[in-house]
Design an enzyme around this catalytic site. Structure first.
Site, mmCIF file in Angstrom:
data_model
loop_
_atom_site.group_PDB
_atom_site.id
_atom_site.type_symbol
_atom_site.label_atom_id
_atom_site.label_comp_id
_atom_site.label_asym_id
_atom_site.label_seq_id
_atom_site.Cartn_x
_atom_site.Cartn_y
_atom_site.Cartn_z
ATOM 1 C CG ASP A 44 0.478 -4.287 1.883
ATOM 2 O OD1 ASP A 44 0.766 -5.319 2.510
ATOM 3 O OD2 ASP A 44 1.198 -3.266 1.879
ATOM 4 C CE LYS A 65 3.086 -6.100 3.755
ATOM 5 N NZ LYS A 65 2.593 -5.022 4.674
ATOM 6 C CD GLU A 94 0.315 -1.738 8.072
ATOM 7 O OE1 GLU A 94 0.904 -1.300 7.063
ATOM 8 O OE2 GLU A 94 -0.180 -1.006 8.957
ATOM 9 C CD GLU A 116 7.608 -0.345 7.669
ATOM 10 O OE1 GLU A 116 7.807 0.767 7.130
ATOM 11 O OE2 GLU A 116 6.607 -1.042 7.420
ATOM 12 C CG ASP A 152 -0.331 -0.136 2.525
ATOM 13 O OD1 ASP A 152 0.918 -0.133 2.590
ATOM 14 O OD2 ASP A 152 -1.066 -0.227 3.531
ATOM 15 C CB SER A 153 4.563 1.722 -0.040
ATOM 16 O OG SER A 153 4.791 0.533 -0.782
#
Length: 253
Positions: free
Chosen positions: A82, A111, A113, A181, A43-44
């Site tokens: 993501d 993925k 978080e 991270e 999502d960056s």
């Protein structure tokens, strides 16, 4: 190179897993011709492609679009996509979002978080239904406002123990790998040594089982200086600017 599957993604002595982000068809084609282990459609994309201030603005629909583009360009790579902010606020919503993203992008894994109880339950549900999940702890950009900014995690003993508990819980829930991270190197090393599944570091030192970097940082494709843990190997922004400037000069002659 043979396409990896889940059985291939394991701790390996001496050879680290290498992961890079990718957001477009042409870069995916390039990656498909290398021995890169895994591609992450992160999502960056919100920061480096769409110009958003944070990843919080990225939508599920946008992740589908970029995920499908990368899949078309890199059919021979293990692809992770993501789950964006707001798409898994509950277990039911998370199952729906992950299933949609998994089906439409034809990725190998998703993925997400965090390691709160509902997220652990979501991971269990997804893996039980056949959707592999990569975990992500430490700096979780989708929670940057709640965290109070970008900083290294695990500097205190209590915070290090919290990260260790979260890593254990994610492994127990069924994650095949975990991204660490901006985790203090000693803590990242302890987690890596204890877990049976591979850790993928980003700003977490050199002792993790693999590394993931944002390709736009690695090649310095934008104006901003990349983070300290990612010294660029080129300056594509300046190189492309120089080429275009020279082209315009030549065309005006």
């Amino acid at each position: 190179m043979k396409k990896l599957n889940l059985r291939d993604i394991k701790k390996a002595k001496g050879q680290k897993l290498q992961v890079l982000t990718c957001y477009d068809f042409q870069m995916a084609q390039l990656f498909n011709e290398t021995d890169l282990d895994m591609i992450l459609v992160g999502d960056s994309v919100g920061n480096v492609v769409l110009g958003y201030e944070t990843t919080v603005e990225v939508t599920l629909n946008e992740m589908e679009i970029f995920g499908k583009a990368v899949r078309r360009g890199a059919p021979d790579k293990f692809l992770i996509v993501d789950l964006p902010f707001g798409s898994y606020s509950t277990v039911v919503q998370g199952v729906h979002s992950a299933t949609k993203l998994f089906q439409t992008t034809r990725c190998e894994a998703i993925k997400l978080e965090g390691a709160f109880p509902y997220q652990l339950k979501l991971i269990e549900r997804l893996t039980q239904t056949g959707i592999p999940v990569m975990g992500h702890i430490g700096l979780t950009p989708q929670s940057v406002h709640q965290l109070g900014g970008y900083f290294t995690h695990g500097k205190t003993e209590d915070d290090g123990e919290r990260l260790m508990r979260e890593a254990r819980a994610l492994q127990a829930a069924g994650c095949f790998s975990i991204v660490l991270e901006m985790v203090e190197e000693g803590v990242a090393t302890r987690i890596t040594e204890e877990l049976k599944i591979p850790t993928i570091g980003i700003g977490a030192g050199k002792k993790t089982d693999g590394q993931v970097l944002v390709i736009n940082d690695l090649l310095k494709m934008g104006q901003r200086t990349p983070p300290k843990f990612c010294p660029p190997i080129a300056d594509h922004y300046q190189e492309r600017k120089n080429l275009i400037t020279q082209y315009l000069i030549d065309q005006r002659k």
